[in-house]
Write a protein that holds these residues in place. Structure first.
Motif, short mmCIF file in Angstrom:
data_model
loop_
_atom_site.label_atom_id
_atom_site.label_comp_id
_atom_site.label_asym_id
_atom_site.label_seq_id
_atom_site.Cartn_x
_atom_site.Cartn_y
_atom_site.Cartn_z
N PRO A 326 25.74 34.72 51.78
CA PRO A 326 26.95 35.50 52.15
C PRO A 326 28.04 35.37 51.09
O PRO A 326 28.23 34.33 50.49
N VAL A 327 28.72 36.48 50.89
CA VAL A 327 29.83 36.49 49.92
C VAL A 327 31.07 35.91 50.58
O VAL A 327 31.50 36.38 51.65
N THR A 328 31.65 34.90 50.01
CA THR A 328 32.81 34.21 50.59
C THR A 328 34.13 34.69 50.02
O THR A 328 35.19 34.39 50.53
N GLY A 329 34.07 35.38 48.87
CA GLY A 329 35.30 35.82 48.22
C GLY A 329 35.88 34.78 47.30
O GLY A 329 36.90 35.00 46.66
#
Length: 331
Positions: A326-329
């Motif tokens: 998942p992309v967390t930013g």
């Protein structure tokens, strides 16, 4: 013991049909491999059919099994369809694992078949884990871990038995003692004669079974499965059998005498079971021939399905290899 003392007619015949389906499937696989239709290696289950058929007959649909590199028989006995198994051996997209696993890694979670395994004794920890999962989820599911006599000397065997025994998990460890670990006699690798005594080190029951007697394999498996389901913990079943072919199709078999193989073939588990059924009045005239013909037709259909199916698209080769992150930013 008569089969009518341990099972009804329907069950006795279902076990017979399972053994015949395995024998016909594996015989056809040998033929296909020898003419170059199948990639890789194949390890057939011919001669050991009474174990898979008897043990899986004692399980429910949602119970689990883990298998070995010689896993087609287990897959069939647990309820996998022949078409997807055959297509997997061909490496086709319609295979049980979309052609990614091949002969030694067939799996179908929908019927509780958690996978064949190319690593010797590699499925035993998975079986213990499945039983632990059932414990946490509060179900009464049982796991069976199939392995060979070579696997009984692997560290994973001892680790899995110790863990399962310590936590009294619902696992049945089934040793398919076919007398040879690849090309080496069990007598040259194992210090004890009766492999079931290994269970005593972990305080669990160990039983040696005639693995070519379908009634015995079912009866002992059922007892162990009931014990596991009721919270009694694991059991080690040493099922003595013999593989009729080599370690793999094409094996020169220079490590054993032809006379030994011929002598062992006289204890063919299918022929023995057919005689028991006939003597017990459970195999009326013509039924044997119909069962074999039905299996031949089903296997022929599986081959057609596999040969008419497409190969996987090369662009999908890395699908399901890596988990998505998942992309967390965050940088």
């Amino acid at each position: 013991m008569s089969p009518t003392e341990t099972m009804n007619t329907d069950l006795a015949l279902r076990i017979h049909r399972t053994m015949v389906r395995i024998r016909v499937f594996e015989s056809r696989v040998e033929e296909l491999f020898k003419v170059g239709k199948l990639p890789g290696f194949v390890h057939t289950y011919i001669g050991q059919e009474a174990i898979a058929a008897g043990v899986c007959a004692a399980l429910g649909h949602d119970d689990y099994i883990t298998s070995t590199h010689r896993g087609h028989g287990h897959a069939i006995a647990k309820g996998m369809e022949l078409g997807p198994i055959m297509a997997e051996l061909y490496g086709k997209e319609t295979g049980a694992c979309r052609g990614r696993g091949g002969s030694m890694h067939v799996a179908d979670f929908s019927v509780g078949m958690l996978g064949a395994n190319g690593i010797v004794a590699g499925g035993l920890g998975i079986a213990a884990g499945a039983a632990l999962s059932a414990r946490y989820r509060g179900t009464r599911q049982v796991a069976v871990g199939f392995f060979g006599d070579g696997g009984i000397n692997k560290g994973t065997f001892h680790e899995a038995l110790n863990f399962a025994a310590t936590h009294r998990l619902g696992v049945v460890f089934v040793c398919e003692n076919n007398q040879y670990a690849q090309f080496t006699s069990r007598l040259r690798t194992t210090a004890v004669e009766d492999l079931s005594v290994r269970a005593s080190a972990y305080g669990i029951p160990g039983v040696t079974v005639d693995g070519n007697d379908a009634s015995a394999t079912y009866r002992q498996a059922l007892e162990a499965v009931v014990r596991a389901r009721e919270g009694g913990g694991p059991t080690l079943l040493n099922m003595e059998t013999y593989r009729f072919g080599g370690h793999y199709v094409g094996d020169a078999e220079v490590y054993r005498e032809a006379a030994e193989v011929e002598d062992r073939r006289r204890s063919d588990p299918i022929h023995r079971w057919e005689q028991v059924l006939t003597d017990g009045g459970l195999m009326p005239d013509g039924l044997r021939e119909r069962i074999w013909e039905e299996a031949e037709q089903e296997v022929a259909s599986a081959v057609r399905f596999a040969e008419e199916s497409p190969y996987p698209d090369a662009d999908t080769a890395l699908e399901n290899v890596f988990a998505a992150v998942p992309v967390t930013g965050r940088a």
